[in-house]
Motif scaffolding. Structure first.
Motif, PDB file in Angstrom:
ATOM      1  N   ARG A 299       8.174   0.659   5.386  1.00  0.00           N
ATOM      2  CA  ARG A 299       7.509  -0.390   6.179  1.00  0.00           C
ATOM      3  C   ARG A 299       7.312  -1.651   5.337  1.00  0.00           C
ATOM      4  O   ARG A 299       7.403  -2.762   5.860  1.00  0.00           O
ATOM      5  CB  ARG A 299       6.160   0.119   6.679  1.00  0.00           C
ATOM      6  CG  ARG A 299       6.216   1.326   7.594  1.00  0.00           C
ATOM      7  CD  ARG A 299       6.977   1.092   8.899  1.00  0.00           C
ATOM      8  NE  ARG A 299       8.419   1.125   8.733  1.00  0.00           N
ATOM      9  CZ  ARG A 299       9.134   2.242   8.610  1.00  0.00           C
ATOM     10  NH1 ARG A 299       8.528   3.421   8.590  1.00  0.00           N
ATOM     11  NH2 ARG A 299      10.457   2.187   8.488  1.00  0.00           N
ATOM     12  N   TYR A 300       7.019  -1.461   4.052  1.00  0.00           N
ATOM     13  CA  TYR A 300       6.895  -2.620   3.138  1.00  0.00           C
ATOM     14  C   TYR A 300       8.203  -3.401   3.089  1.00  0.00           C
ATOM     15  O   TYR A 300       8.222  -4.634   3.219  1.00  0.00           O
ATOM     16  CB  TYR A 300       6.503  -2.119   1.754  1.00  0.00           C
ATOM     17  CG  TYR A 300       6.673  -3.128   0.635  1.00  0.00           C
ATOM     18  CD1 TYR A 300       5.710  -4.109   0.414  1.00  0.00           C
ATOM     19  CD2 TYR A 300       7.791  -3.093  -0.211  1.00  0.00           C
ATOM     20  CE1 TYR A 300       5.871  -5.036  -0.605  1.00  0.00           C
ATOM     21  CE2 TYR A 300       7.945  -4.003  -1.225  1.00  0.00           C
ATOM     22  CZ  TYR A 300       6.985  -4.977  -1.425  1.00  0.00           C
ATOM     23  OH  TYR A 300       7.149  -5.894  -2.435  1.00  0.00           O
TER      24      TYR A 300
ATOM     25  N   PRO B   3      12.148  -6.077  -1.641  1.00  0.00           N
ATOM     26  CA  PRO B   3      12.518  -5.118  -0.585  1.00  0.00           C
ATOM     27  C   PRO B   3      13.956  -4.612  -0.665  1.00  0.00           C
ATOM     28  O   PRO B   3      14.204  -3.414  -0.460  1.00  0.00           O
ATOM     29  CB  PRO B   3      12.287  -5.906   0.714  1.00  0.00           C
ATOM     30  CG  PRO B   3      11.299  -6.936   0.363  1.00  0.00           C
ATOM     31  CD  PRO B   3      11.575  -7.298  -1.054  1.00  0.00           C
TER      32      PRO B   3
END
Length: 279
Positions: A114-115, A152
């Protein structure tokens, strides 16, 4: 008698050698800025803008009378230091989160995913502009923002590589022997994903160089008057008629440095990948 296998030494290609030479030259300029370009910030407003080769200035001067060559040599420090910090910082986050997410799975994997999804959904350069505008204009503030925004992709890359290694027999054997999970992750799995990490690290250096130069071009990186290739590009826009080298020289340096980092990264990745396979 069994034939002796000789491992042939593979010499680095010419492209990799040239890339290493370019990066070494940039590194020397960054480290020896005070010796190679001691008068980079010296202004001569009476001289103003002059073309290449005039008044002893090989590439001419800018609107403040500063020598373009010395200014470009001095700008190598910000062009190299910031991108390396961004790439290393984002990769540290990526290795830590990606390794735990790929090996542990479950809620750790969900949170790391989710990050990564949240930050990947945001336009990185636009977000860096907004954050830098809110927090304050500064080179290292911009670097810190880019570390978070670059992480990410590193998290996802490392996570996928760790998940590919986890089911292999040597990991199963380590689990049966009762070796601690942290030792398995960072002692056994980590060395086998080094080629991917190195390749992406150097790729991030090139991306960070372009991103920082773009933000400096927009006035959100280094302060006005500081030696920086992106800032030189911005200042050189108004000088294209009088001295086009004021914009051409830093632009060419950005392209050469970013290309050299990419090419050298590809060669190092292939070299490390062969060593992992040979072990």
């Amino acid at each position: 008698m069994k034939p002796v296998k000789r491992r042939l030494k593979r010499r680095p290609p010419v492209v990799a050698i040239l890339s290493a030479v370019v990066l070494a030259a940039v590194a020397v300029c960054a480290a020896g800025r005070e010796l190679l370009a001691p008068h980079a910030l010296d202004q001569d407003v009476y001289l103003g803008v002059v073309g290449a080769g005039v008044e002893g200035h090989l590439f001419g001067t800018d609107q403040l009378g500063r020598d373009i060559l010395q200014l470009s040599l001095a700008g190598a420090r910000s062009a190299l230091a910031g991108p390396i910090v961004v790439a290393v910082g984002s990769m540290v986050i990526g290795v830590l989160l990606g390794t735990f997410a790929g090996y542990r799975g479950g809620i750790v994997d969900m949170l790391a995913g989710r990050y990564a999804d949240l930050l990947l959904a945001l336009p990185s350069v636009l977000l860096a502009i907004v954050v830098a505008g809110l927090v304050g204009r500064g080179y290292w503030i911009t670097v810190a923002v880019l570390i978070v925004l670059f992480s990410p992709s590193d998290v996802r890359l490392v996570r996928g590589a760790v998940m590919e290694q986890t089911p292999r027999p040597y990991i199963e054997s380590a689990k049966i022997l009762g070796i601690r999970s942290t030792r398995i992750m960072f002692r056994h799995i980590a060395p086998n994903i080094v080629p991917i990490v190195v390749a992406n690290l150097l790729l991030n250096v090139a991306f960070a160089l372009v991103a920082l130069s773009s933000l400096s071009y927009l006035g959100l990186g280094v302060p006005p008057g500081a030696p920086d290739w992106g800032r030189q590009l911005a200042d050189g826009r108004a000088l294209l008629g009088d001295n086009p080298l004021a914009a051409v020289v830093p632009g060419v340096l950005i392209i050469l440095t970013a290309t050299a980092v990419n090419l050298l990264g590809d060669w190092l990745s292939e070299l490390l990948d062969r060593r992992v396979v040979d072990r």
